[in-house]
Design a protein around this motif. Structure first.
Motif, PDB file in Angstrom:
ATOM      1  N   CYS A 125       0.847  -1.205   0.000  1.00  0.00           N
ATOM      2  CA  CYS A 125       0.000   0.000   0.000  1.00  0.00           C
ATOM      3  C   CYS A 125       0.870   1.238   0.000  1.00  0.00           C
ATOM      4  O   CYS A 125       1.430   1.610  -0.998  1.00  0.00           O
ATOM      5  CB  CYS A 125      -1.007   0.018   1.131  1.00  0.00           C
ATOM      6  N   GLU A 127       0.411   4.220  -0.138  1.00  0.00           N
ATOM      7  CA  GLU A 127       0.049   5.277  -1.089  1.00  0.00           C
ATOM      8  C   GLU A 127       1.045   5.337  -2.247  1.00  0.00           C
ATOM      9  O   GLU A 127       1.281   6.381  -2.831  1.00  0.00           O
ATOM     10  CB  GLU A 127      -0.069   6.648  -0.402  1.00  0.00           C
ATOM     11  N   LEU A 180      -2.228  11.431   4.746  1.00  0.00           N
ATOM     12  CA  LEU A 180      -1.891  11.719   3.354  1.00  0.00           C
ATOM     13  C   LEU A 180      -2.809  12.787   2.759  1.00  0.00           C
ATOM     14  O   LEU A 180      -3.844  13.124   3.326  1.00  0.00           O
ATOM     15  CB  LEU A 180      -2.001  10.437   2.529  1.00  0.00           C
ATOM     16  N   TYR A 182      -4.850  14.138  -0.899  1.00  0.00           N
ATOM     17  CA  TYR A 182      -5.349  13.854  -2.238  1.00  0.00           C
ATOM     18  C   TYR A 182      -5.483  15.163  -3.008  1.00  0.00           C
ATOM     19  O   TYR A 182      -5.795  16.216  -2.423  1.00  0.00           O
ATOM     20  CB  TYR A 182      -6.737  13.202  -2.172  1.00  0.00           C
ATOM     21  N   ASN A 224       3.350   8.201  -7.254  1.00  0.00           N
ATOM     22  CA  ASN A 224       2.219   8.302  -6.325  1.00  0.00           C
ATOM     23  C   ASN A 224       1.184   7.218  -6.615  1.00  0.00           C
ATOM     24  O   ASN A 224       1.008   6.778  -7.750  1.00  0.00           O
ATOM     25  CB  ASN A 224       1.548   9.663  -6.432  1.00  0.00           C
ATOM     26  N   ASP A 227      -6.384   6.204  -4.308  1.00  0.00           N
ATOM     27  CA  ASP A 227      -7.440   5.511  -3.569  1.00  0.00           C
ATOM     28  C   ASP A 227      -8.743   5.619  -4.346  1.00  0.00           C
ATOM     29  O   ASP A 227      -8.892   6.464  -5.224  1.00  0.00           O
ATOM     30  CB  ASP A 227      -7.638   6.143  -2.187  1.00  0.00           C
ATOM     31  N   ILE A 235      -3.123  10.654  -5.261  1.00  0.00           N
ATOM     32  CA  ILE A 235      -2.367  11.169  -4.120  1.00  0.00           C
ATOM     33  C   ILE A 235      -1.346  12.189  -4.610  1.00  0.00           C
ATOM     34  O   ILE A 235      -0.771  12.052  -5.689  1.00  0.00           O
ATOM     35  CB  ILE A 235      -1.720  10.005  -3.363  1.00  0.00           C
ATOM     36  N   TYR A 239       4.504  13.960   0.028  1.00  0.00           N
ATOM     37  CA  TYR A 239       4.098  12.991   1.035  1.00  0.00           C
ATOM     38  C   TYR A 239       4.567  13.499   2.402  1.00  0.00           C
ATOM     39  O   TYR A 239       5.089  12.747   3.229  1.00  0.00           O
ATOM     40  CB  TYR A 239       4.692  11.617   0.709  1.00  0.00           C
ATOM     41  N   SER A 392      -3.720   1.988  -4.860  1.00  0.00           N
ATOM     42  CA  SER A 392      -2.765   1.372  -3.937  1.00  0.00           C
ATOM     43  C   SER A 392      -3.445   0.679  -2.772  1.00  0.00           C
ATOM     44  O   SER A 392      -2.767   0.151  -1.899  1.00  0.00           O
ATOM     45  CB  SER A 392      -1.794   2.438  -3.410  1.00  0.00           C
ATOM     46  N   SER A 562      -7.134   4.633   4.942  1.00  0.00           N
ATOM     47  CA  SER A 562      -6.770   4.146   3.617  1.00  0.00           C
ATOM     48  C   SER A 562      -6.119   2.780   3.746  1.00  0.00           C
ATOM     49  O   SER A 562      -6.424   1.876   3.001  1.00  0.00           O
ATOM     50  CB  SER A 562      -5.799   5.134   2.952  1.00  0.00           C
ATOM     51  N   HIS A 564      -2.139   0.899   4.959  1.00  0.00           N
ATOM     52  CA  HIS A 564      -0.752   0.969   4.505  1.00  0.00           C
ATOM     53  C   HIS A 564      -0.172  -0.417   4.320  1.00  0.00           C
ATOM     54  O   HIS A 564       0.968  -0.557   4.061  1.00  0.00           O
ATOM     55  CB  HIS A 564       0.084   1.778   5.492  1.00  0.00           C
TER      56      HIS A 564
END
Length: 564
Positions: A125, A127, A180, A182, A224, A227, A235, A239, A392, A562, A564
């Motif tokens: 994941c 992101e 994170l 978006y 990147n 989602d 994303i 970061y 991701s 989300s 990870h």
């Protein structure tokens, strides 16, 4: 690169969810003492206080600096993933060089006196593009990818853990210090008080904790992820994560507050923290129009187009990331504005439409947009499709890119396509060697267009942040290095982090190159600032996050995970 598997790969990428790597492992030990709910390191009770840092989001020359600051903060371990797609770009072809040198990063961690919690994947994941899975898996169109389980409140998690595992050390592997961002939503932040309170409560319970992220870094290039929360959400390039160490590697008030908490439970290193890196301001610089992307098609796709009756995906033509141009010709004259669209949400992810080189507008994933086109028989219809990063997170997220359905003009399904997989980075990197073709510049350029500028730095070089006021959306390179995406119009991110090592000092000429995909400001200028702008006032949506500990849950910070 020869398809050779390095000897270290088999021993490092073990099917383990958590591995503690210890220097001189033959003389040291790490044991889970379930009878006493603790870890034993070299026979002594041990609790780790760790932070996440992703070596793949930090240039190699900056690894030592970031790790030193993490150790000074009181951490005794770091946690990181190993993204499969970063190291195996093509089946059987491996890359562990430069910023991909995993062994070098492990050595840097050892020099900083930090233990390592290694999470090798294959899915991560984070992101990150396709969650670390290589996009070439999707060349098998029927492939089914992973499944996942939902996350929950940390107190409930620990209670559930004790139901099935009455004894053993308590561990929170991902305690969120921020969140994170978006494109199209506000920059996420998490208060210092919430983060420190949650950490202190867990340390009082004797738990081992990893803080995600302690230093976020940057999604350079096209790395990147994305989602899907009702709609596709790409994303941002930054970061930063509102982490204790900023995107540029600077300590924040959150870092000092966390160090104070950690010092109540274990010794922290003495001595001053390395100061923030020197910063630089420059500009404004006026960029020069180089030409329309279509003018360089032979250079961007030297092998020529791939022909097919129906459009093919990125994966079908082995285009992993970036951009691909689709071209066909109108079979009859269209005198009146006629609807043009791609059915079944078939644009993945943004399509920039041109007729005979004239920009017509944008079609976007999850948007029920239509354009209205006119043209003569034989008119050239070009669609530049941008891959905005593969999903991701989620189960079976086979996120194919490109035109997934044939476009429709009026009542006509368009066929007879040419696909041009574009190697834009190759062109930008070697631009100074090329004789650029002449191009009749339009009065008001729009659509995918290249701009550039050479400039010296007469003073001292420092880290800086590229600001692009008035520009719309595109990609930026500094001296051939792909900084990543900008999307000034949508936000929230307004500046791109430029590490000082990318810039040439002492009056040598630097070159900035932009690919603006839509519209250019009246004054095509950029500036280098000494502070980042990560939250624009134009974004309308807000992202909130909250601790995974019930003790810090508040109504003002609802959790939206989300994974990870």
């Amino acid at each position: 690169m020869a398809p050779k598997k390095p000897s270290c790969l088999r021993s490092l990428l073990l099917p383990l969810s958590l591995t503690l790597l210890l220097p001189q492992a033959d003389t040291r030990s790490f044991i889970v003492d379930r009878d006493h709910d603790r870890f034993l390191l070299d026979g002594a009770p041990f609790r780790y206080v760790s932070g996440s840092l992703h070596y793949f989001r930090v240039p190699r020359v900056l690894w030592a600096d970031r790790l030193l600051k993490m150790r000074w903060s009181g951490l005794n371990a770091i946690q990181f993933y190993v993204p499969w797609n970063y190291h195996e770009p093509q089946p059987g072809v491996y890359n562990f060089n430069g910023s991909r040198d995993l062994i070098a990063f492990l050595n840097e961690a050892a020099l900083a006196n930090l233990l390592v919690i290694l999470r090798p994947g294959p899915y991560i994941c984070a992101e990150w593009e396709m969650g670390g899975l290589p996009s070439w898996l999707l060349r098998k169109s029927e492939i089914r990818l992973r499944t996942s389980d939902p996350a929950d409140n940390m107190t409930k998690i620990f209670t559930l853990l004790r139901k099935y595992e009455p004894h053993g050390p308590l561990v929170n592997s991902e305690y969120y210090t921020g969140w994170l961002d978006y494109w199209g939503q506000n920059h996420s932040t998490r208060s210092v008080s919430a983060v420190t309170k949650g950490l202190e409560n867990m340390l009082k319970l004797g738990a081992s904790v990893n803080m995600y992220m302690f230093h976020g870094g940057t999604n350079f290039g096209y790395w990147n992820g994305a989602d899907k929360k009702g709609r596709f959400l790409s994303i941002t390039t930054s970061y930063d994560y509102d982490a204790p160490i900023s995107e540029a590697g600077d300590p924040t008030p959150k870092l000092f507050a966390l160090r104070d908490v950690i010092s109540k439970f274990q010794e922290v290193p003495l001595g001053p923290l390395p100061p923030p890196s020197p910063k630089m301001m420059l500009g404004p610089l006026t960029l020069h129009l180089v030409g329309h992307l279509l003018a360089f098609l032979d250079l961007l796709c030297p092998s020529g187009p791939i022909r097919s009756i129906l459009p093919m995906t990125f994966e079908a033509v082995k285009q992993d990331r970036g951009f691909m141009l689709y071209r066909t010709y109108m079979t009859h004259t269209i005198f009146e504005p006629t609807p043009f669209w791609v059915p079944n949400n078939g644009v993945h992810d943004r399509a920039y439409v041109m007729v005979d080189g004239v920009f017509q507008g944008v079609l976007e994933r999850n948007m029920r947009d239509k354009l209205f086109l006119m043209g003569k028989v034989g008119s050239k219809l070009d669609i530049l499709v941008e891959n905005m990063g593969r999903l991701s997170f989620g189960s079976n997220s086979s996120d194919f890119k490109g035109l997934l359905e044939p476009p429709i003009l009026g009542q006509t399904i368009l066929t007879q396509w040419m696909m041009f997989p574009l190697k834009i980075d190759n062109l930008v990197k070697w631009w100074f060697l090329l004789q650029l073709p002449k191009w009749p510049y339009p009065q008001a350029p729009s659509g995918p267009t290249f701009y550039s500028k050479t400039f010296p730095i007469l003073g001292s070089v420092g880290d800086t942040f590229l600001h692009l006021p008035g520009w719309t959306k595109g990609q930026v390179w500094i001296n051939g290095f792909n900084l990543g995406r900008y999307w000034t119009k949508r936000g929230p991110q307004q500046t791109l982090y430029v590490p000082r090592f990318l810039l040439f000092p002492r009056g040598a000429l630097n070159k900035i190159t932009l690919l603006e995909l839509e519209n250019v400001p009246l004054q095509p200028q950029v500036q280098f600032l000494d502070k980042p702008i990560l939250n624009s006032t134009s974004t309308l949506h807000r992202t909130h996050i909250n601790s995974l500990s019930a003790d810090t849950l508040s109504a003002s910070e609802p959790m939206e995970l989300s994974g990870h």
